[in-house]
Design a protein around this motif. Structure first.
Motif, mmCIF file in Angstrom:
data_model
loop_
_atom_site.group_PDB
_atom_site.id
_atom_site.type_symbol
_atom_site.label_atom_id
_atom_site.label_comp_id
_atom_site.label_asym_id
_atom_site.label_seq_id
_atom_site.Cartn_x
_atom_site.Cartn_y
_atom_site.Cartn_z
ATOM 1 N N GLY A 223 -2.705 -0.423 10.874
ATOM 2 C CA GLY A 223 -3.795 0.076 10.922
ATOM 3 C C GLY A 223 -3.331 0.184 9.052
ATOM 4 O O GLY A 223 -3.639 1.470 8.775
ATOM 5 N N ALA A 224 -2.215 -0.317 8.529
ATOM 6 C CA ALA A 224 -1.589 0.285 7.585
ATOM 7 C C ALA A 224 -2.681 -0.032 5.839
ATOM 8 O O ALA A 224 -3.680 -0.912 5.776
ATOM 9 N N GLU A 225 -2.019 1.145 5.353
ATOM 10 C CA GLU A 225 -3.335 0.669 3.543
ATOM 11 C C GLU A 225 -2.201 -0.553 3.217
ATOM 12 O O GLU A 225 -0.930 -0.447 3.087
ATOM 13 N N ILE A 226 -3.427 -1.084 2.015
ATOM 14 C CA ILE A 226 -2.750 -1.611 0.670
ATOM 15 C C ILE A 226 -1.362 -1.196 0.053
ATOM 16 O O ILE A 226 -0.452 -1.835 -1.021
ATOM 17 N N GLY A 227 -1.572 0.227 -0.397
ATOM 18 C CA GLY A 227 -0.769 1.024 -1.367
ATOM 19 C C GLY A 227 0.093 0.781 -1.145
ATOM 20 O O GLY A 227 1.691 0.251 -1.915
ATOM 21 N N GLY A 228 1.640 0.041 0.018
ATOM 22 C CA GLY A 228 2.773 0.257 0.677
ATOM 23 C C GLY A 228 3.018 -1.437 1.140
ATOM 24 O O GLY A 228 2.077 -2.120 1.018
ATOM 25 N N ALA A 229 4.181 -1.467 0.558
ATOM 26 C CA ALA A 229 4.656 -2.756 0.863
ATOM 27 C C ALA A 229 4.852 -2.773 2.657
ATOM 28 O O ALA A 229 4.885 -2.106 3.313
ATOM 29 N N PHE A 230 3.856 -4.030 2.638
ATOM 30 C CA PHE A 230 3.838 -4.218 3.790
ATOM 31 C C PHE A 230 4.927 -5.617 4.738
ATOM 32 O O PHE A 230 5.186 -6.509 4.085
ATOM 33 N N GLY A 231 5.382 -5.112 5.853
ATOM 34 C CA GLY A 231 5.888 -6.423 6.240
ATOM 35 C C GLY A 231 7.438 -5.892 7.007
ATOM 36 O O GLY A 231 7.326 -4.297 7.784
ATOM 37 N N GLY A 232 8.340 -6.653 8.305
ATOM 38 C CA GLY A 232 9.201 -6.608 8.568
ATOM 39 C C GLY A 232 10.642 -7.252 8.837
ATOM 40 O O GLY A 232 10.719 -7.904 8.297
ATOM 41 N N GLU A 233 11.423 -6.995 9.250
ATOM 42 C CA GLU A 233 12.877 -7.340 9.292
ATOM 43 C C GLU A 233 13.028 -7.625 9.920
ATOM 44 O O GLU A 233 12.210 -8.432 11.637
ATOM 45 N N LYS A 234 14.142 -8.292 10.391
ATOM 46 C CA LYS A 234 14.215 -9.047 11.662
ATOM 47 C C LYS A 234 13.732 -10.500 12.166
ATOM 48 O O LYS A 234 13.075 -11.213 10.685
ATOM 49 N N GLU A 235 13.792 -10.937 13.760
ATOM 50 C CA GLU A 235 12.704 -11.744 13.315
ATOM 51 C C GLU A 235 10.670 -12.130 12.646
ATOM 52 O O GLU A 235 10.320 -12.411 12.761
ATOM 53 N N THR A 236 10.991 -10.662 12.547
ATOM 54 C CA THR A 236 9.268 -10.572 11.298
ATOM 55 C C THR A 236 9.719 -11.220 10.021
ATOM 56 O O THR A 236 8.309 -11.813 9.797
ATOM 57 N N GLY A 237 10.989 -11.427 9.907
ATOM 58 C CA GLY A 237 10.819 -12.523 8.317
ATOM 59 C C GLY A 237 10.707 -12.046 6.878
ATOM 60 O O GLY A 237 11.864 -12.439 7.055
ATOM 61 N N GLY A 238 11.568 -10.886 7.198
ATOM 62 C CA GLY A 238 11.571 -9.733 6.135
ATOM 63 C C GLY A 238 10.590 -9.756 4.830
ATOM 64 O O GLY A 238 10.899 -9.161 3.618
ATOM 65 N N GLY A 239 9.817 -10.604 4.848
ATOM 66 C CA GLY A 239 9.136 -10.289 3.576
ATOM 67 C C GLY A 239 8.075 -9.306 3.631
ATOM 68 O O GLY A 239 7.617 -8.399 4.139
ATOM 69 N N ARG A 240 8.104 -8.937 2.372
ATOM 70 C CA ARG A 240 7.028 -7.939 2.011
ATOM 71 C C ARG A 240 5.800 -8.185 0.920
ATOM 72 O O ARG A 240 5.674 -9.016 0.147
ATOM 73 N N GLU A 241 4.908 -7.986 1.688
ATOM 74 C CA GLU A 241 3.145 -8.247 0.600
ATOM 75 C C GLU A 241 2.346 -7.119 0.544
ATOM 76 O O GLU A 241 2.548 -5.950 0.863
ATOM 77 N N SER A 242 1.186 -6.821 -0.638
ATOM 78 C CA SER A 242 0.648 -6.612 -0.998
ATOM 79 C C SER A 242 1.154 -4.974 -1.609
ATOM 80 O O SER A 242 1.323 -6.057 -2.490
ATOM 81 N N GLY A 243 1.519 -3.740 -1.118
ATOM 82 C CA GLY A 243 0.973 -3.067 -2.409
ATOM 83 C C GLY A 243 2.799 -2.697 -2.846
ATOM 84 O O GLY A 243 3.823 -3.332 -2.808
ATOM 85 N N SER A 244 3.080 -1.301 -3.296
ATOM 86 C CA SER A 244 4.139 -1.144 -3.805
ATOM 87 C C SER A 244 4.927 -2.073 -5.250
ATOM 88 O O SER A 244 3.746 -2.745 -5.687
ATOM 89 N N ASP A 245 6.313 -2.803 -4.831
ATOM 90 C CA ASP A 245 6.519 -3.950 -5.514
ATOM 91 C C ASP A 245 6.766 -4.970 -5.067
ATOM 92 O O ASP A 245 6.996 -6.252 -5.511
ATOM 93 N N ALA A 246 5.150 -5.564 -3.895
ATOM 94 C CA ALA A 246 5.616 -6.778 -3.367
ATOM 95 C C ALA A 246 5.081 -7.956 -4.228
ATOM 96 O O ALA A 246 5.722 -9.075 -4.053
ATOM 97 N N TRP A 247 5.279 -7.494 -6.075
ATOM 98 C CA TRP A 247 4.011 -8.599 -6.519
ATOM 99 C C TRP A 247 5.591 -9.088 -7.226
ATOM 100 O O TRP A 247 5.535 -10.692 -7.322
ATOM 101 N N ARG A 248 6.644 -8.667 -7.062
ATOM 102 C CA ARG A 248 7.728 -9.550 -7.739
ATOM 103 C C ARG A 248 8.444 -10.706 -6.961
ATOM 104 O O ARG A 248 9.310 -11.601 -6.944
ATOM 105 N N ALA A 249 7.607 -10.519 -5.967
ATOM 106 C CA ALA A 249 8.085 -11.968 -4.660
ATOM 107 C C ALA A 249 7.319 -13.285 -5.734
ATOM 108 O O ALA A 249 7.186 -14.481 -4.978
ATOM 109 N N TYR A 250 6.103 -13.024 -6.363
ATOM 110 C CA TYR A 250 5.308 -14.195 -6.114
ATOM 111 C C TYR A 250 5.715 -14.546 -8.144
ATOM 112 O O TYR A 250 5.014 -15.034 -8.680
#
Ligand code: NAD
Length: 503
Positions: free
Chosen positions: A452-479
């Motif tokens: 139940g995460a909120e969109i304001g924070g960067a969302f994602g995980g480490e290791k086999e979760t893949g390391g990506g971050r989406e949604s809030g904070s500075d996740a825009w930089r990936a795009y």
């Protein structure tokens, strides 16, 4: 409220002929009934979509970012206006209970609002140059066509997390939704096209977000296309391993959001009333089909007996049934394969010393072609092999610990690293869990569950979760891509680090 699928889709702007005669059947997990037969995209058209998206990007990148934000603002308005219908469709196609279907659309609205603000804040830094009369700065530029591959369990929100940011950043999108949820994707695409018409540039906008439908081969064609600058893929670790390697082989970029195996630690000082409610939602909500679902409960020996007894009572009270019925807490599993994977995991858990409560199929007489289960609690003697594996169903493995160091070690000792949380009223324990020596996950919480995460924070995980971050904070930089600029406004030409090259 519309009653039939055809009416529902029509209210979202999708014509009835799109829903018939195709090769891709979509079935409701509520009762196993066929909803529609849509057409998958031929593989050669996937390449065509990538090329058109690249062409759209070449023009879209010239539109000032705040104007790009206006398109996303209009999309947010369409989503607000159609929230009920789109939420209802998510319920029908993937079996989410009504409040969660609506919640998913709310998440889309929230990320649109976030992206509109962001469209005026795509900021870079300036740096002090070591050379007189020089200035250094960085600028952020769009990347190109972004391929977005999504999983069945968030059939609309994950697209929005990606597309809202990708679009304000100046990219175009090609979306490959789950083969289990093409109707949700068709409806979202229709709403996007409405927003494009209102934006006043229908010809350009049509290519800005395109849909390609089908199975993994359609996703693979997108992943392999050289015009797709970034592939953002959400789904299983198995899928991410294949996608990540294929994109890396052509030096493309990938953003991976893969499986989780999330734990909740319950410490002796925890508020157990709160912990029971949080664990129940995190572990059994959405019938265990969230990437952030709590799959492991790590409980201090002093409160183990009390907490497990309370959880068993709470689990026995869950209302299981059609997600459309008011009061239902647990809807169906997505399909038979998910049910079989759950049963297989429970067999393994028993073999590995687990004591299982629940986990059986229910409502079979009423819904012979659908798969409803009671949520399972499995008391394990140790963190065995089955516990380290993500089974996408409502199974909660329960382990006991004595020291916080043991609890943190158990939390971290799995291949995945998405979400984690601790229930404690002890400040030292809470801060230790969040510290560098604490949880190794991308998301670490205190006194709330793992999901139940909120969109304001960067969302994602480490290791086999893949390391990506989406949604809030500075996740825009990936795009975006970063360019470093050095500007000399002096009349001399000094070299960095004092290097001399006199001619
Ligand atoms: P899945 O991996 O079976 O499919 C996901 C998507 O990938 C689908 O669109 C599928 O067609 C596509 N795909 C599969 N193989 C591919 C390949 N080789 N190349 C290109 N595309 C391919 O996952 P699912 O069953 O739909 O979803 C459940 C999984 O997704 C769980 O593991 C869950 O944890 C994960 N998930 C993760 C997040 C996150 O943000 N970390 C969010 C939601 C779901």
């Amino acid at each position: 409220m519309p009653t039939s699928v055809t009416e529902l889709m029509a209210s979202l702007g999708v014509a009835p002929q799109v829903l018939q005669g195709g090769d891709l059947a979509t079935v409701s997990p509520i009762d196993g009934q066929l909803l529609a037969q849509v057409h998958s995209t031929p593989l050669n058209q996937v390449a065509h979509a990538a090329v058109r998206a690249h062409g759209a990007f070449l023009r879209w990148r010239l539109v000032p970012a705040p104007q790009r934000g206006e398109l996303v603002r209009l999309l947010g308005e369409e989503l607000r206006a159609h929230k009920q219908q789109l939420g209802q469709l998510a319920t029908l196609e993937v079996g989410k209970v009504s409040s969660e279907g609506l919640g998913e659309v709310q998440e889309m609205i929230d990320i649109c609002d976030f992206a509109v603000g962001l469209s005026r804040q795509l900021c870079g830094s300036t740096m002090a140059s070591e050379r007189p009369g020089h200035r250094m700065m960085e600028t952020w530029h769009p990347l190109g066509a972004v391929g977005v591959i999504t999983a069945f369990n968030f059939p609309v929100a994950v697209w929005a997390w990606n597309a809202a940011l990708a679009l304000v950043c100046g990219n175009a999108v090609v979306w490959k939704p789950s083969e289990k949820a093409p109707l949700c994707a068709l409806a979202v695409q229709a709403l996007f096209e409405r927003a494009c018409v209102r934006f006043g540039q229908p010809a350009l906008s049509r290519d800005l977000n395109q849909l390609v439908l089908g199975h993994a081969d359609v996703g693979q064609a997108l992943v392999d296309h050289p015009k797709v600058a970034l592939v953002s893929a959400t789904g299983s670790t198995r899928m991410g391993r294949a996608v990540g390697q294929a994109v890396a082989a052509r030096f493309g970029r990938s953003l991976l959001e893969l499986g989780g195996n999330n734990a909740i630690v319950v410490a002796p000082s925890a508020d157990l009333d709160m912990a029971v409610r949080a664990v129940a939602f995190a572990a059994a909500g959405t019938a265990g089909q969230r990437c952030t679902t709590a799959r492991r409960l790590i409980v201090h020996a002093d409160v183990y007996g009390d907490l497990v007894a309370r959880l068993k009572k709470a689990y026995a009270s869950f209302r299981i049934g059609a997600p459309t019925e008011p009061g239902t807490l647990l809807g169906p599993l997505i399909d038979q394969a998910a049910f079989e994977a759950m049963q297989q995991a429970l067999v393994l858990a028993r073999q590995q010393g687990g004591v299982v409560t629940g986990g059986e199929r229910v409502l079979q007489a009423q819904y012979p072609q659908a798969f409803y289960v009671s949520a399972a609690l499995v008391e394990m003697p140790a963190q065995t092999e089955v516990v380290c594996h993500e089974t996408f169903a409502p199974i909660l493995y329960i382990l006991s610990y004595q020291t916080l160091a043991q609890a943190i070690a158990l939390n971290n000792d799995v291949p995945q690293g998405l979400s984690s949380s601790i229930f404690t009223n002890d400040l030292r324990e809470a801060e230790s869990f969040l510290s560098a020596a604490g949880s190794d996950c991308g998301i670490s919480n205190v006194n709330i569950g793992t999901s139940g995460a909120e969109i304001g924070g960067a969302f994602g995980g480490e290791k086999e979760t893949g390391g990506g971050r989406e949604s809030g904070s500075d996740a825009w930089r990936a795009y975006m891509r970063r360019a470093t600029n050095t500007i000399n406004y002096s009349s001399a030409l000094p070299l960095a680090q004092g290097v001399r090259f006199d001619i």
